[in-house]
Scaffold this motif. Sequence first.
Motif, PDB file in Angstrom:
ATOM      1  N   ASN A 197       0.822  -1.222   0.000  1.00 52.81           N
ATOM      2  CA  ASN A 197       0.000   0.000   0.000  1.00 52.81           C
ATOM      3  C   ASN A 197       0.848   1.262   0.000  1.00 52.81           C
ATOM      4  O   ASN A 197       0.495   2.251   0.628  1.00 52.81           O
ATOM      5  N   LYS A 198       1.969   1.218  -0.709  1.00 52.25           N
ATOM      6  CA  LYS A 198       2.853   2.394  -0.732  1.00 52.25           C
ATOM      7  C   LYS A 198       2.694   3.216  -2.013  1.00 52.25           C
ATOM      8  O   LYS A 198       2.574   2.666  -3.102  1.00 52.25           O
ATOM      9  N   ILE A 199       2.728   4.525  -1.818  1.00 50.72           N
ATOM     10  CA  ILE A 199       2.820   5.432  -2.966  1.00 50.72           C
ATOM     11  C   ILE A 199       4.307   5.545  -3.262  1.00 50.72           C
ATOM     12  O   ILE A 199       5.076   6.086  -2.460  1.00 50.72           O
TER      13      ILE A 199
ATOM     14  N   VAL B  51       2.218   3.621  -7.889  1.00 54.82           N
ATOM     15  CA  VAL B  51       1.686   3.140  -6.606  1.00 54.82           C
ATOM     16  C   VAL B  51       1.651   1.616  -6.573  1.00 54.82           C
ATOM     17  O   VAL B  51       1.642   0.956  -7.606  1.00 54.82           O
ATOM     18  N   GLN B  52       1.590   1.095  -5.360  1.00 54.07           N
ATOM     19  CA  GLN B  52       1.325  -0.331  -5.190  1.00 54.07           C
ATOM     20  C   GLN B  52      -0.188  -0.563  -5.241  1.00 54.07           C
ATOM     21  O   GLN B  52      -0.971   0.367  -5.012  1.00 54.07           O
TER      22      GLN B  52
ATOM     23  N   VAL C  13      -2.944   0.619  -2.450  1.00 49.98           N
ATOM     24  CA  VAL C  13      -3.219   2.025  -2.126  1.00 49.98           C
ATOM     25  C   VAL C  13      -4.678   2.332  -2.460  1.00 49.98           C
ATOM     26  O   VAL C  13      -5.162   1.933  -3.520  1.00 49.98           O
TER      27      VAL C  13
ATOM     28  N   LEU D 102      -4.409   8.058  -1.860  1.00 48.11           N
ATOM     29  CA  LEU D 102      -3.648   8.705  -2.930  1.00 48.11           C
ATOM     30  C   LEU D 102      -3.989  10.188  -3.021  1.00 48.11           C
ATOM     31  O   LEU D 102      -3.097  11.039  -3.100  1.00 48.11           O
TER      32      LEU D 102
ATOM     33  N   GLU E  49       2.044  -3.293  -9.368  1.00 43.12           N
ATOM     34  CA  GLU E  49       2.397  -1.870  -9.390  1.00 43.12           C
ATOM     35  C   GLU E  49       1.598  -1.206 -10.498  1.00 43.12           C
ATOM     36  O   GLU E  49       1.350  -1.831 -11.536  1.00 43.12           O
TER      37      GLU E  49
END
Lengths: 463, 463
Positions: free
Chosen positions: A97-99, A111-112, A115, A120, A208
């Motif tokens: 869940n990373k930007i 992004v993953q 997210v 976002l 991704e």
Amino acid sequence: METASMSLLHALKEVLSEQQVTENQTVRELHGRDESYHKESLPDLVVFPETAQQVSEIVKLANKYEVPIVPFGLGSSLEGHVIPYEHGITIDFSLMNKILEVRESDFLVRVQPGVTRTQLNKELKKYGLFFSVDPGADATLGGMAATNASGTTSVKYGVMRDQVRDLEVVLADGSIIHTGNLAAKSSSGYHLNGLFVGSEGTLGCFTELTLNVYGIPEHVMAARASFPSLNDAVEAVVSILQAGVPIARVELVDEPSMKQVNLFSETSYKERPTLFLEFHGNEAGLKQDVEFTREIVEDHHCLDIEFETDNAARNRLWEARHNLAYAFIHGHPGKKMMVTDVCLPISELSGAISHAREAVDLLGLPGGIVGHVGDGNYHTLLMIDMSNQDEIEKAEKFNEQIVLYALERGGTCTGEHGVGVGKQKYQQKEHGQALHVMENIKLALDPDNLFNPNKILKTKDRG
Amino acid sequence: METASMSLLHALKEVLSEQQVTENQTVRELHGRDESYHKESLPDLVVFPETAQQVSEIVKLANKYEVPIVPFGLGSSLEGHVIPYEHGITIDFSLMNKILEVRESDFLVRVQPGVTRTQLNKELKKYGLFFSVDPGADATLGGMAATNASGTTSVKYGVMRDQVRDLEVVLADGSIIHTGNLAAKSSSGYHLNGLFVGSEGTLGCFTELTLNVYGIPEHVMAARASFPSLNDAVEAVVSILQAGVPIARVELVDEPSMKQVNLFSETSYKERPTLFLEFHGNEAGLKQDVEFTREIVEDHHCLDIEFETDNAARNRLWEARHNLAYAFIHGHPGKKMMVTDVCLPISELSGAISHAREAVDLLGLPGGIVGHVGDGNYHTLLMIDMSNQDEIEKAEKFNEQIVLYALERGGTCTGEHGVGVGKQKYQQKEHGQALHVMENIKLALDPDNLFNPNKILKTKDRG
């Protein structure tokens, strides 16, 4: 898969940490349903990968142990997409869940898949940017790409497919590909971006996404316009579009739905067929667009139009619209929601909505009509008592009636929710011989039917 | 295929009329080349079908006689797409040139593949509508869909793929499918529209297209702005985009190209790096956009900006821009044109164009740089003496240098011209493992490699 399951579990724990694999009943139950009326079914295992490499390892093991895989975002799907009717492994992407990157000057983010859109947008706000696709639910971006989600703003900014420049995808053999690049356009090779968006986890797992984002518009104006009849409201939208007003949002909410909005959101909006509108642009252009729109809606017997100029009132207005589904659910405790989702050419919209309204009235079930009418997409929300077989059958027959009406007029059975299991029975009718092409593509990319089997297409049993 | 050819010819004459099949040398020569520097190769036969059913019959016969098929529009492709290096049958779509339906209120048209874009626009004008994709050449719409063409207006209206709602396609087994529907959006099934657009005749033959069209904008304003350096001009575009000005066209023309424009079009534009701009909108909004743009270009050392308000001057301006390729060809008799076509993320554009300008100067060949810079897409036009092997090699090496620069920065080897044979050698580098997915799709849909073999992908020999 009793004993096989034990060795699969063991093998998974070699590529993932102890906490990333679970057989826990509660966790499995959370991954056995979505927000729809479709019946539950539990996965055997739930895994929580953190990297594409881990996803690849999971896929390879699933292959080895001949166990199907269902990718899972937040479970906000509406046609049973994430329900693992064949059991097996559910891959939950909540740890991914990373930007990863905001390329401000390129209007791109990387992004993953876990997210969510509000996560976002919160980050993008710092850059004066926003992500346009807004399906109502705070879905994950991976899930939104999987179903080609859209919503209130697609009339101006396009649907999810239009925002995807690149996907990283883990394929059935565990290999990791990129489907696109960072350029605004490309004529290089087959359009894999477009193919994978909307594939509902049946062709691969997204690890991704690179997405288009937009500058927050200089000026925004929102409005509510109420009408004596549903037909007047729809005809007004058609006229606005035909006049070429570059509207950013135009949502229809019918009378029963306005009642639910007021009950749930503690608003006191007029309980009449209503359009929620939004305009984006520069100040001078916007003023002219708004004036023109006022003239058009008045030609269509608009009873009153109110403009929301300040930010807070505007947010309240859109929140009320967004909470509508929850308002219905909240207002009918114990019942489940079935939502139709057809989309038609705009000239057919008014007839379609009249037809739907009459059919709902005949049905005798509580229900409202709302819609992203600028796209020709509308929803009938029906509340069903799932213990009452008669109600279920009536609702399903109604859905079929709505779908057939749309298909006969050049429309589609699903504008934005996707096929999942709920719209599978209409695929042959809608696509004809083209369904065979889809089946061939599925077979070419996922020969062992590993990914989300029997979603979109009825695929052969794993035996 | 000496004797087989005779019986194929005979069989074709049973499904087509005498005039619809030819072995005539002159006709074959006309179908053995495109507008590029790629070397000629003649088809064995050229056929002129009038219906999808006839195309289907031709495909079935080609299948039976194991002869490849190349679909042909007007031959304006730039990477050898339509050159039949494996010979066989070329299907010329010039008799399928009817505009079948204008669905005015749905902003849709249904056309046969041989309709050209100017033919369509002439008809649409009667309805106050226009078709947005404008690649310069008066290509056929079938050909434009096959290569996912774009051009000057895609910065606002999108590329060819964005306009296609439905295609009627004849597949390798002769079956006829529809890839989409008439609705503005759909989440039903795999996105075959997107897959077939840009497939360059390798997956099937288009026999009908349903396309989005737009209302002719209320107000249009065009401008020319000249700059002291190429870099200033490119940076100005990046700033305009980043400021969110909804520009409809923004074209870069460098100094050597402006000289060719003046020579060919008898204009007296300043021979400096120049931006050609266009704005569409309502009167008030446009005024504000134009003023804002003036401020931005002045910040980037714009030497002068001139607005063309009347229709005739505006048309002259765009005609000059469109004639640029012909101006170069006309100015260098006996030479052939090679055009690079990379597209990059916008933040990389300025560096890419500086790099290209330096490389052209080192090359010592006549050449100009132009570009659809709003998309990050630019072209280097090089004039080559095709009898001079050294020049050909230098030009090819230059093209490779330009492509690799773009690929290393997240770009694509082709923004709008397509792969054909010219960009095939970069497909592995650009797509990596994804190329294997494309090969699998080709194999699944065209197992005997009937359609336009060895275009986009190197496919196995027919043996």
